[in-house]
Design an enzyme around this catalytic site. Structure first.
Site, PDB file in Angstrom:
ATOM      1  N   CYS A  90     -11.910 -11.194  17.300  1.00  0.00           N
ATOM      2  CA  CYS A  90     -12.642 -10.053  17.495  1.00  0.00           C
ATOM      3  C   CYS A  90     -13.822  -9.893  16.845  1.00  0.00           C
ATOM      4  CB  CYS A  90     -11.798  -8.958  17.302  1.00  0.00           C
ATOM      5  SG  CYS A  90     -10.185  -9.129  18.399  1.00  0.00           S
ATOM      6  N   CYS A 139     -13.552  -7.189  13.999  1.00  0.00           N
ATOM      7  CA  CYS A 139     -12.346  -7.348  13.064  1.00  0.00           C
ATOM      8  C   CYS A 139     -12.620  -6.814  11.566  1.00  0.00           C
ATOM      9  CB  CYS A 139     -11.794  -8.841  12.785  1.00  0.00           C
ATOM     10  SG  CYS A 139     -10.440  -9.108  11.685  1.00  0.00           S
ATOM     11  N   ARG A 172       1.021  -1.242  -0.115  1.00  0.00           N
ATOM     12  CA  ARG A 172       0.028  -0.083   0.024  1.00  0.00           C
ATOM     13  C   ARG A 172       0.751   1.316   0.074  1.00  0.00           C
ATOM     14  NH1 ARG A 172      -4.602  -1.430   1.871  1.00  0.00           N
ATOM     15  NH2 ARG A 172      -3.873  -2.428   3.558  1.00  0.00           N
ATOM     16  N   TYR A 173       1.986   1.124   0.707  1.00  0.00           N
ATOM     17  CA  TYR A 173       2.911   2.384   0.920  1.00  0.00           C
ATOM     18  C   TYR A 173       4.250   1.935   0.333  1.00  0.00           C
ATOM     19  CZ  TYR A 173      -0.384   3.584   4.414  1.00  0.00           C
ATOM     20  OH  TYR A 173      -1.572   3.687   5.293  1.00  0.00           O
ATOM     21  N   ARG A 177       6.898   0.202   2.588  1.00  0.00           N
ATOM     22  CA  ARG A 177       6.691  -0.854   3.375  1.00  0.00           C
ATOM     23  C   ARG A 177       5.724  -1.928   2.897  1.00  0.00           C
ATOM     24  NH1 ARG A 177       5.208   3.920   5.061  1.00  0.00           N
ATOM     25  NH2 ARG A 177       3.336   4.440   6.153  1.00  0.00           N
ATOM     26  N   CYS A 191      -6.602 -17.050  13.656  1.00  0.00           N
ATOM     27  CA  CYS A 191      -6.230 -16.237  14.903  1.00  0.00           C
ATOM     28  C   CYS A 191      -6.510 -17.055  16.159  1.00  0.00           C
ATOM     29  CB  CYS A 191      -7.008 -14.863  15.040  1.00  0.00           C
ATOM     30  SG  CYS A 191      -6.545 -13.693  13.672  1.00  0.00           S
ATOM     31  N   ARG A 237     -10.863  -7.862   8.986  1.00  0.00           N
ATOM     32  CA  ARG A 237     -10.579  -8.851   8.138  1.00  0.00           C
ATOM     33  C   ARG A 237     -11.507  -9.914   8.172  1.00  0.00           C
ATOM     34  NH1 ARG A 237      -4.417  -7.657   8.636  1.00  0.00           N
ATOM     35  NH2 ARG A 237      -4.272  -6.386   6.854  1.00  0.00           N
ATOM     36  N   LYS A 286      -3.722   5.115   5.647  1.00  0.00           N
ATOM     37  CA  LYS A 286      -4.103   5.830   6.775  1.00  0.00           C
ATOM     38  C   LYS A 286      -3.927   7.365   6.657  1.00  0.00           C
ATOM     39  CE  LYS A 286      -3.072   1.956  10.056  1.00  0.00           C
ATOM     40  NZ  LYS A 286      -2.728   1.097   8.831  1.00  0.00           N
ATOM     41  N   ASP A 346      -8.430   4.773   8.290  1.00  0.00           N
ATOM     42  CA  ASP A 346      -7.971   3.929   7.152  1.00  0.00           C
ATOM     43  C   ASP A 346      -9.003   4.243   6.133  1.00  0.00           C
ATOM     44  OD1 ASP A 346      -6.197   2.159   6.066  1.00  0.00           O
ATOM     45  OD2 ASP A 346      -6.077   1.064   7.962  1.00  0.00           O
ATOM     46  N   ASP A 352     -13.041   0.431  11.181  1.00  0.00           N
ATOM     47  CA  ASP A 352     -13.057   0.058   9.658  1.00  0.00           C
ATOM     48  C   ASP A 352     -14.519  -0.261   9.333  1.00  0.00           C
ATOM     49  OD1 ASP A 352     -10.631   0.786   9.176  1.00  0.00           O
ATOM     50  OD2 ASP A 352      -9.863  -1.228   9.691  1.00  0.00           O
TER      51      ASP A 352
END
Length: 344
Positions: free
Chosen positions: A105, A108, A88-89, A92, A101, A110, A314, A307, A270
């Protein structure tokens, strides 16, 4: 005690009534459920309004998808040139070696991608993802996420960190995890050894949303990481009914700093499907962040971020403290709300 992976497991653990489980059955059909034995023990006897309970136990509210919500709210798919990589950047990338996981959560971003049987990279796919990093000299930082990379075996985790360390232009490996506060016993000497490699700086970002998560066991896991020489960052999601008040955020950020974690990001939630009941407005978040300025030191101040949907990265979402005055100068607001002119 065994981990819970279904609503019937939660009923058996006393965390849901059969009626509540029936009401949330549509949620469990769509989104993964998991709580570690550690969390089941901590949640014993807690009511549904408890900040920890609400983060992990499904509710019927998740069946509602708001019109603005998306299956891929931050555009991972659009920015994925190779399986397991999100670029995305310029400097990085995300490396996602697995989609599982230890806990899932309820908010989440994702949640449409992770879960039991969530696709992990095969050895060949992982090597192809690492080859992408090697072929892009602009990449200085690799963020290992998923899923939770601390679920990987120490052997596989060590392979990833050491392979990245051998790439000359990679300077930082950052791993994002929930494990220290969700299954702290997993932070073992073997795991700590796997995080280290020559010629690269390893950082760990720990996802913590409420001070009640910083139990004795969690503090022990965090201490083991810190004492192994690994710098720690804190990631927090601003969640309605869980931490969306100044006292809760103050206690959390002070608790993180006391445990040698620098609060890094406070995420506005999000636009993940079925999560609107967790999402305060941006104006409410900005007011909370502004109020923190006078309550806690700079060590305890994360960056409040949004985001941008669609994969655009972000954006800092905090309110402005210094504004043009229309006369060639500025007006600066201090933490008490008083304003002061500035020329310079």
């Amino acid at each position: 005690m065994k981990a819970a992976h279904s609503l019937s497991d939660l009923v058996a653990a006393g965390l849901m009534t059969p009626e509540a489980a029936e009401a949330a059955s549509g949620v469990a059909d769509r989104y993964a459920v998991a709580l570690t034995p550690y969390l089941l023990e901590k949640l014993e006897g807690t009511p549904p309004g408890d900040p920890l309970y609400a983060q992990y136990v499904p509710s019927p509210e998740e069946t509602y998808t708001a019109p603005e919500e998306r299956a891929d709210p931050i555009g991972d798919v659009a920015r994925s040139p190779v399986k397991g990589i999100v670029h995305r950047y310029p400097d990085r990338v995300l490396l996602k070696p697995l989609h599982a996981c230890a806990v899932y959560c309820r908010f989440c971003f994702r949640r449409e991608m992770v879960g039991p049987g969530g696709e992990a990279l095969s050895p060949d796919e992982l090597d192809a993802a690492l080859a992408y990093v090697r072929a892009h000299p602009e990449v200085w930082e690799v963020v290992v996420t998923g899923g939770d990379p601390f679920l990987l075996s120490p052997r596989r985790l060590s392979y990833i960190v050491r392979t990245l360390s051998d790439i000359p232009h990679v300077g930082v490996v950052r791993l994002h995890t929930r494990i220290p506060v969700a299954d702290p016993a997993r932070v073992t000497t073997e795991l700590l050894d796997a995080l280290k490699a020559p010629d690269v700086a390893t950082w760990v970002a720990v996802h913590v949303n409420h001070a009640s998560e910083l139990t004795e066991e969690a503090r022990g896991a965090l201490a083991r990481l810190a004492e192994a020489g690994i710098p720690l960052l804190g990631q927090t999601v601003l969640l309605k009914g869980i931490n969306d008040d100044a006292a809760s955020l103050e206690a959390l950020f002070r608790g993180l700093v006391r445990n040698r974690i620098k609060p890094y990001y406070l995420h506005h939630p999000d636009l993940a499907a079925g999560t609107s009941h967790f999402r305060p407005t941006l104006a409410e978040g900005q007011a909370l962040v502004k109020g923190l300025r006078g309550r806690v030191s700079g060590l305890c101040q994360p960056t409040y971020v949004l985001d941008i949907p669609g994969g655009h990265g972000k954006a800092p979402a905090a309110p402005g403290w210094v504004q043009p005055d229309g006369e060639g100068g500025y007006v600066a607001e201090d933490f008490t709300g008083a304003t002061h002119r500035y020329r310079g």
